[in-house]
Every structure is written in C-alpha cells, then in structure tokens.
Scaffold this motif. Structure first.
Motif, mmCIF file in Angstrom:
data_model
loop_
_atom_site.group_PDB
_atom_site.id
_atom_site.type_symbol
_atom_site.label_atom_id
_atom_site.label_comp_id
_atom_site.label_asym_id
_atom_site.label_seq_id
_atom_site.Cartn_x
_atom_site.Cartn_y
_atom_site.Cartn_z
ATOM 1 N N SER A 104 0.357 -9.954 3.397
ATOM 2 C CA SER A 104 0.399 -10.377 2.312
ATOM 3 C C SER A 104 1.885 -10.555 1.164
ATOM 4 O O SER A 104 2.031 -11.290 0.256
ATOM 5 C CB SER A 104 -0.624 -10.438 1.018
ATOM 6 N N ASP A 105 2.473 -10.097 1.709
ATOM 7 C CA ASP A 105 3.670 -9.885 0.927
ATOM 8 C C ASP A 105 4.729 -11.307 0.935
ATOM 9 O O ASP A 105 5.099 -11.659 0.112
ATOM 10 C CB ASP A 105 4.758 -8.660 1.660
ATOM 11 N N PHE A 129 1.823 -2.672 -7.244
ATOM 12 C CA PHE A 129 2.681 -2.525 -5.973
ATOM 13 C C PHE A 129 3.912 -3.076 -6.493
ATOM 14 O O PHE A 129 4.339 -4.431 -6.994
ATOM 15 C CB PHE A 129 1.835 -3.378 -4.855
ATOM 16 N N ASN A 176 -2.588 0.248 -5.769
ATOM 17 C CA ASN A 176 -1.891 0.766 -4.671
ATOM 18 C C ASN A 176 -0.517 1.395 -5.567
ATOM 19 O O ASN A 176 -0.270 -0.070 -5.861
ATOM 20 C CB ASN A 176 -1.147 0.246 -3.298
ATOM 21 N N ASP A 203 -4.885 -8.771 -5.778
ATOM 22 C CA ASP A 203 -4.311 -8.411 -4.739
ATOM 23 C C ASP A 203 -5.521 -7.427 -4.210
ATOM 24 O O ASP A 203 -5.835 -6.550 -4.668
ATOM 25 C CB ASP A 203 -3.591 -7.697 -4.537
ATOM 26 N N TYR A 206 -6.529 -3.327 -0.263
ATOM 27 C CA TYR A 206 -7.297 -2.615 -0.025
ATOM 28 C C TYR A 206 -8.979 -2.594 -0.037
ATOM 29 O O TYR A 206 -9.630 -1.364 -0.534
ATOM 30 C CB TYR A 206 -7.037 -0.961 -0.564
ATOM 31 N N THR A 233 -5.257 -8.434 3.616
ATOM 32 C CA THR A 233 -4.074 -8.105 4.468
ATOM 33 C C THR A 233 -4.681 -7.186 5.704
ATOM 34 O O THR A 233 -5.857 -7.528 5.562
ATOM 35 C CB THR A 233 -3.064 -7.460 4.428
ATOM 36 N N SER A 235 -3.369 -5.578 7.291
ATOM 37 C CA SER A 235 -1.845 -4.287 7.468
ATOM 38 C C SER A 235 -3.083 -2.633 7.872
ATOM 39 O O SER A 235 -2.419 -1.912 7.313
ATOM 40 C CB SER A 235 -1.061 -4.348 6.612
ATOM 41 N N LYS A 236 -3.995 -2.801 7.143
ATOM 42 C CA LYS A 236 -4.758 -1.870 6.413
ATOM 43 C C LYS A 236 -5.987 -1.049 7.462
ATOM 44 O O LYS A 236 -6.089 -1.016 7.963
ATOM 45 C CB LYS A 236 -4.984 -1.507 4.659
ATOM 46 N N ARG A 244 2.401 -8.247 11.222
ATOM 47 C CA ARG A 244 2.461 -9.092 9.707
ATOM 48 C C ARG A 244 1.657 -9.145 9.526
ATOM 49 O O ARG A 244 2.133 -11.058 9.959
ATOM 50 C CB ARG A 244 4.028 -9.658 9.917
HETATM 51 N N1 PMP Z 1 -0.730 -5.500 -1.967
HETATM 52 C C1 PMP Z 1 -0.489 -4.118 -1.876
HETATM 53 C C2 PMP Z 1 -1.428 -3.871 -2.594
HETATM 54 C C3 PMP Z 1 -0.265 -3.567 -0.242
HETATM 55 O O1 PMP Z 1 -0.346 -1.799 -0.901
HETATM 56 C C4 PMP Z 1 0.548 -3.918 0.754
HETATM 57 C C5 PMP Z 1 1.019 -2.756 1.223
HETATM 58 N N2 PMP Z 1 1.967 -1.545 1.093
HETATM 59 C C6 PMP Z 1 0.855 -4.838 0.342
HETATM 60 C C7 PMP Z 1 0.097 -6.092 -0.872
HETATM 61 C C8 PMP Z 1 1.325 -5.816 1.762
HETATM 62 O O2 PMP Z 1 0.184 -6.042 2.570
HETATM 63 P P1 PMP Z 1 1.208 -7.080 3.855
HETATM 64 O O3 PMP Z 1 2.094 -7.480 3.533
HETATM 65 O O4 PMP Z 1 1.530 -5.316 5.330
HETATM 66 O O5 PMP Z 1 -0.186 -7.371 4.254
#
Ligand code: PMP
Length: 394
Positions: A104-105, A129, A176, A203, A206, A233, A235-236, A244
């Motif tokens: 999501s970055d 964030f 976060n 966003d 989580y 994302t 990633s979580k 990624r």
């Molecule tokens: N948004 C928030 C609130 C996050 O904490 C994070 C990762 N730490 C991200 C976006 C980015 O996540 P990613 O790029 O791994 O999808």
C-alpha cells in the motif's frame, strides 16, 4: 569523446558539479527507517519491530508463490485481474474499482503523485503513519498535521486543518502506531464534511484485525461518494510483507488516474498468485486475527501488571508508555530488551519518545518479551530503592 569535450567547454561547471540537482523539496524528506531485524553480535533475535504476522502467510499462498516460480520468464498480467477478482469476490465489491500496488506504500505514493501539485496540502493526523508525510513531500506537497486527542485522530481537528490548498487527507483506521480507531459515525461525519476537492485516503492496513461492531472499513462507502479511497495491504493479516502487495478501492475516476501513473507491471506475478490464494483463505486470516487478539490482550495485561501504562490497541501491536527519563524510560527499556535479544520499535521519529511499539508475536515471543519487561521494571524499582539509586546489577 569530441562531444564530451564540447559540453565541458560550453559549461565548465558541468564537470565539477555533483550532477543534475534533484527537486529542491526532496531534501526535506527524512528517509523512512523500517523496523530493525538485527543486533550486533546476536545470532538469534526476536524481531517485534515491524508489525509482521508471526504466523506468516497461508500455506496455500506459499504454494501458489512456489508454483509461480516455474514461470519467471513471463511478464505478469499488468491488470492483476485474477487477484482483483478474488479480492472483489471475498469482499463483495466491484473488481473494476480495485487497483493493486507494490504494497500500500506504492498506492499512497501514487495518490500523492496524482493529486498533489507543488504547494498543495495533504492533511494527516498527528501520529499518522510516517509514509503520508514522506510521499506528500516527495510529490512536492505540504504535509499538514492535525492534532490528536488522547492518541486518537480527531475529526474536528482534521477538518479544521483543511484549507483551499488541501487535496488529500490520510487517515489510518485503526492507526499505526497508536492502535486507536474512529467509529463508523466519525468516519461518516468526516466524509460528509469534506469539501469535494479533497480526497480522503482511508488506510485499512489493520482493518482485518477489527471486531468492534461500530467499526467500518469504508469499502462500501466508496460506492456512494467520489471523495473516498480505501487502501489495504497483504503485509499484515495475510503475512506477505516480503512480496510487497497492496490494493485500493476507489471511485472510477481515481482508478482511471492511478492506472495512468502506475508502472505497467507494478505487481509481480508471484505476488499476484500468492495474494489470490491468501485472500481466498478466509479461515486462515480469521485464525490470524484470533491469534492476534488473544495474545495482544494477554501481553497488554502482562505489561500493565508489570506497572507499564499500556493503552488499548486494535492493531497487531501495542504502544506501551515508559516515559522519557529515569530508570524506566523508553530508551532504558529498549536497551534492556536489545541486551536480551529483543528488537521493538523506538517511537522518537513519531514524536512519541516515551513510548515503544511492540508487535504482537508468536506465543513464545510474547511470553519472552513480557518476562523481559517485567524483569526490567523490577530491576529499575530495586535500583531506585538502593542507596543513591545504584543499579541492582553487580
Ligand atoms: N499503512 C499503514 C498504517 C501501515 O502501518 C503500513 C505498514 N507499516 C502501511 C500502510 C504500508 O504497508 P505495505 O506497504 O506493506 O502494504
């Protein structure tokens, strides 16, 4: 050769300079520092600094990733249609409004690139964030910070921060590193009050951890407004941080814009394959959410029992408060944990130097970090009671 000589003769500076100058506003960016994973000299460390999923991905996602390894010679499907279809069917949403990204970055960065001209403003809450600020600055925009109340985003403050130059607003729900969230009523109030030129980026990195009945992930709201984008994302909860992979759900016009600015193959084939398997494994994601909730509450209680103020969190991490000075400060606690092979996240860069962020880990990790911090607190207390406040250590 003759040509090179001609350039340096015409512009003598060109041979002595550091090369072409980047955009001047980029120097304001302090590069993002991720959660550390190594300690000098330590062979085994416990990494609780990056909010990774201790259970890792679904085995089905790992299998799909391995299978994708058999055809690395081919470009991926640039529209990630199988993945978008899977996301759409699991969430009951429209695949045509989904855009996938390299985390999501990447989507946050693309939104800034697409919607901010130099000097335009992007609002984020005080402890939002870190990438919101970085991506805003990278696009030449100006980050505008809205104060929080009790480590929670404040809708009135967010709205008060809007000016005629505002184009974007970022809000992570839950957030976060604070772990706090805003209920559906507040999210609806925010969207309703935003001027139509401002795009709210909600966003949900989580969101899958949330179980509160008054929480809304916002996906359905996207269909009723032209002002809301939801980012998510893998990633979580899906445990695929290494690959990624992220996605967003957006109004058609925003989808069209993002598809113009993104790279044609911004998501790799193994990520598409693993992501599709992961999102379809709903039971596995549910098991991860339960594991997190059980251990997050256990760890929070252990920290409180040890005398550490630990605010409630709805993410896969906690943000205990240690204070900024004295024997039980956050830096002393961090040093103690490192000495015991545990890495957590310092919060100085977020303006929260008295806090540490601790990711909820596997059961044995949580037991180890709780034990270490309870030992740390007892030693500090003992140190204080000794004559002259001497350390209890020999
Ligand atoms: N948004 C928030 C609130 C996050 O904490 C994070 C990762 N730490 C991200 C976006 C980015 O996540 P990613 O790029 O791994 O999808």
């Amino acid at each position: 050769m003759a040509r090179v000589r001609a350039i340096s003769e015409a512009d003598p500076d060109s041979v002595r300079s550091d090369g072409p100058a980047p955009n001047s506003w980029l120097s304001e960016i302090a590069p993002y520092v991720g959660g550390a994973g190594r300690l000098n000299g330590a062979e085994r460390v416990l990494k609780l600094s990056a909010n990774e999923n201790p259970m890792g991905p679904s085995p089905r996602a790992t299998d799909a990733y391995r299978r994708a390894g058999d055809s690395l010679g081919a470009y991926p499907d640039g529209s990630a249609s199988a993945l978008r279809g899977a996301i759409a069917s699991v969430h009951g949403i429209d695949p045509d409004r989904i855009v996938c990204g390299a985390g999501s970055d990447e989507l946050i960065a693309l939104l800034c690139q697409a919607y901010l001209a130099p000097g335009d403003e992007a609002v984020h809450s005080e402890f939002g964030f870190a990438m919101y600020r970085i991506s805003t600055l990278a696009a030449g925009g100006r980050p505008v910070v809205a104060p929080e109340t009790a480590l929670t985003a404040d809708v009135d403050a967010l709205l008060a921060a809007v000016t005629p130059r505002t184009r974007l607003m970022f809000l992570a729900n839950p957030n976060n590193p604070t772990g706090s969230y805003l209920p559906e009523s507040e999210i609806r109030r925010l969207i309703a009050a935003l001027p139509s030129r401002v795009l709210l980026v909600l966003d949900g990195a989580y969101a899958e951890y949330m179980r509160e009945p008054d929480f809304i992930d916002g996906l359905k709201l996207v269909e009723d407004t032209d002002r809301l984008v939801c980012t998510r994302t893998f990633s979580k909860i899906h445990g695929l941080a290494a690959l990624r992979l992220g996605w967003c759900y957006a109004p058609s016009r925003v989808v069209d814009t993002l598809n113009r600015v993104r790279g044609p193959f911004n998501v790799s084939a193994p990520a598409i394959a693993a992501g599709e398997a992961a999102i379809r494994d709903v039971d596995y994601a549910e098991a991860c959410a339960i594991q997190n909730e059980v251990w997050r509450e256990w760890l929070a209680n252990e920290l409180r029992r040890a005398g550490i103020e630990t605010p409630r969190s709805w993410g896969n991490f906690l943000l205990p408060f240690f204070g900024q000075s004295g024997p039980t400060s956050a830096s002393a606690a961090d040093a103690f944990l490192r000495a015991n092979g545990v890495i957590v996240r310092r919060m100085d860069s977020y303006g929260l130097p008295g806090h540490l962020r601790i990711t909820v880990g596997a059961s044995s990790d949580n037991v180890a970090v709780a034990r270490a911090l309870s030992e740390f607190m007892s030693e500090a207390e003992l140190g204080k009671s000794l004559p002259g406040g001497a350390s209890a250590r020999p």
